[in-house]
Design a protein around this motif. Structure first.
Motif, short mmCIF file in Angstrom:
data_model
loop_
_atom_site.label_atom_id
_atom_site.label_comp_id
_atom_site.label_asym_id
_atom_site.label_seq_id
_atom_site.Cartn_x
_atom_site.Cartn_y
_atom_site.Cartn_z
N ALA A 10 101.87 24.30 45.71
CA ALA A 10 101.63 23.19 46.63
C ALA A 10 100.51 22.30 46.11
O ALA A 10 100.61 21.07 46.14
N PHE A 11 99.45 22.91 45.63
CA PHE A 11 98.30 22.17 45.10
C PHE A 11 98.70 21.28 43.92
O PHE A 11 98.42 20.08 43.90
N THR A 12 99.38 21.84 42.93
CA THR A 12 99.77 21.04 41.76
C THR A 12 100.80 19.97 42.14
O THR A 12 100.77 18.86 41.58
N VAL A 14 100.99 18.32 45.01
CA VAL A 14 100.27 17.22 45.66
C VAL A 14 99.54 16.38 44.60
O VAL A 14 99.55 15.15 44.66
N VAL A 15 98.92 17.05 43.63
CA VAL A 15 98.22 16.33 42.56
C VAL A 15 99.21 15.49 41.75
O VAL A 15 98.96 14.32 41.45
N ASP A 16 100.34 16.07 41.39
CA ASP A 16 101.32 15.37 40.56
C ASP A 16 101.96 14.18 41.27
O ASP A 16 102.28 13.17 40.64
N HIS A 17 102.14 14.30 42.60
CA HIS A 17 102.84 13.25 43.35
C HIS A 17 101.90 12.38 44.17
O HIS A 17 102.35 11.41 44.80
N SER A 18 100.60 12.73 44.17
CA SER A 18 99.58 11.94 44.90
C SER A 18 99.92 11.77 46.37
O SER A 18 99.54 10.77 47.00
N ILE A 38 97.67 24.17 51.31
CA ILE A 38 96.42 23.60 50.79
C ILE A 38 95.24 24.06 51.63
O ILE A 38 94.19 24.44 51.11
N SER A 39 95.41 24.04 52.95
CA SER A 39 94.33 24.47 53.85
C SER A 39 93.96 25.93 53.62
O SER A 39 92.79 26.29 53.59
N SER A 40 94.99 26.77 53.46
CA SER A 40 94.72 28.20 53.25
C SER A 40 94.08 28.43 51.88
O SER A 40 93.23 29.32 51.73
N LEU A 41 94.45 27.61 50.88
CA LEU A 41 93.81 27.71 49.56
C LEU A 41 92.34 27.34 49.66
O LEU A 41 91.46 28.06 49.13
N GLU A 42 92.04 26.26 50.36
CA GLU A 42 90.66 25.82 50.50
C GLU A 42 89.85 26.82 51.34
O GLU A 42 88.66 27.05 51.07
N LEU A 65 90.00 23.47 38.91
CA LEU A 65 91.10 24.37 39.25
C LEU A 65 92.44 23.92 38.66
O LEU A 65 93.25 24.77 38.27
N ILE A 66 92.70 22.62 38.58
CA ILE A 66 94.05 22.15 38.26
C ILE A 66 94.56 22.64 36.91
O ILE A 66 95.71 23.10 36.80
N PRO A 67 93.77 22.59 35.81
CA PRO A 67 94.33 23.09 34.55
C PRO A 67 94.61 24.59 34.59
O PRO A 67 95.59 25.07 34.00
N ARG A 68 93.79 25.34 35.31
CA ARG A 68 94.01 26.77 35.43
C ARG A 68 95.22 27.07 36.29
O ARG A 68 95.98 28.01 36.02
N ALA A 69 95.40 26.27 37.33
CA ALA A 69 96.59 26.44 38.17
C ALA A 69 97.86 26.18 37.37
O ALA A 69 98.85 26.91 37.49
N ARG A 70 97.83 25.15 36.54
CA ARG A 70 99.01 24.84 35.72
C ARG A 70 99.30 25.98 34.74
O ARG A 70 100.46 26.33 34.50
#
Length: 295
Positions: A10-12, A14-18, A38-42, A65-70
């Motif tokens: 979900a995080f990636t 949202v980042v990819d699609h803004s 996203i809320s539960s991740l935060e 976080l984003i490069p590690r998530a990818r």
């Protein structure tokens, strides 16, 4: 800490699609499900990874976080693809990056072939410029890429062919009847250069001709370059694969000095390849129809 794969997806997304809604559409789930992930991740991280002010953007923690998530998701996707492969049939999603001229001039043919030979593999295309593609590949944003003139092709990579750089002019240009156009004569009308791709090779052509590289106009997008040349503001240089992108008022003609570029299908250096990248390459093994230099 119990971060889940669903949260990272979900995080990636949202980042990819803004956008939360666009991410939901891409993942095939509800927007509320994306928001909850996203809320539960935060909550798990005890910090925000996304700022919701003036659109969606990464926080400082999100940037980390984003490069590690990818990387995590690429590994999980590769694991799932390996399991499916053991069942005897390649299936799943593989993300492939390429520059605009390859997307327009070569990928339609490749996608048609892959659709026929790998009917259960969904190839998702990411279009970027020469400088972006290696970063996307190594960060895990994409699983594979068609790179231009890679310095050291990885073992297992597939050379797809070569095309050459040509003069881009209007059909009513005085040089349009020439068999080939010397760079010095082309430059008399002012060079429009695209910084979003191939500028390194254009500089190399100038070096080969012993001419200092000077652009009267510098734009990012190839579409802008085509538009300006079509309006008669100047001339350009682009790969022969760009023929597929030309409006009817423009033409590509052989350029002197001649310079070719090599196109290579490959995976990342810093992590194991997605099994479907190998499947794409294997599907091309007996394909001898690619003759880019003759196009």
């Amino acid at each position: 800490m119990s971060v889940t794969i669903a949260q990272l997806r979900a995080f990636t997304a949202v980042v990819d699609h803004s956008s939360f809604s666009a991410a939901a559409g891409a993942l095939g789930i509800s927007q509320s499900a994306v928001s909850h992930a996203i809320s539960s991740l935060e909550k798990e991280l005890r910090q925000q990874v996304l700022s919701r002010k003036n659109g969606v953007c990464l926080t400082s923690l999100g940037e980390l976080l984003i490069p590690r998530a990818r990387t995590v998701l690429a590994t999980v996707d590769a694991l799932e693809a390996s399991v499916r492969e053991q069942s005897g049939e390649a299936s799943g999603v593989v993300r492939l990056a390429a520059v605009p001229t390859v997307c327009q001039g070569l990928l339609p043919e490749l996608l048609q072939l892959w659709n026929a030979r790998l009917p259960h593999v969904d190839v998702q295309v990411y279009e970027g410029d020469d400088e972006e593609l290696p970063d996307w590949l190594e960060s895990g944003l994409v699983d594979a890429a068609i790179l231009v003139d890679p310095m050291e092709p990885q073992p297992g990579s597939r050379w797809l062919g070569s095309d050459d750089f040509r003069a881009l002019i209007r059909k009513d240009h005085p040089l349009v009847g020439e068999a080939e156009i010397p760079l010095a004569e082309l430059l008399e009308d002012g060079l429009i250069s695209s910084t979003g791709g191939c500028e390194e090779q254009v500089r190399r052509i100038h070096e080969l001709a012993g001419i200092r590289y000077t652009a009267t106009q510098r734009v990012r997008e190839l579409g802008t370059l085509l538009s300006l040349v079509r309006q008669g503001i100047g001339v350009g240089i682009m790969p022969s694969l760009g023929q597929a992108m030309l409006p009817e008022e423009l033409v590509l003609l052989p350029l002197v000095p001649r310079l070719q570029r090599d196109l290579v299908l490959t995976g990342p250096q810093g992590m194991p390849w997605h099994p479907l990248t190998d499947a794409l390459i294997e599907a091309l093994r007996d394909w001898a129809a690619l003759q880019l230099s003759a196009r």
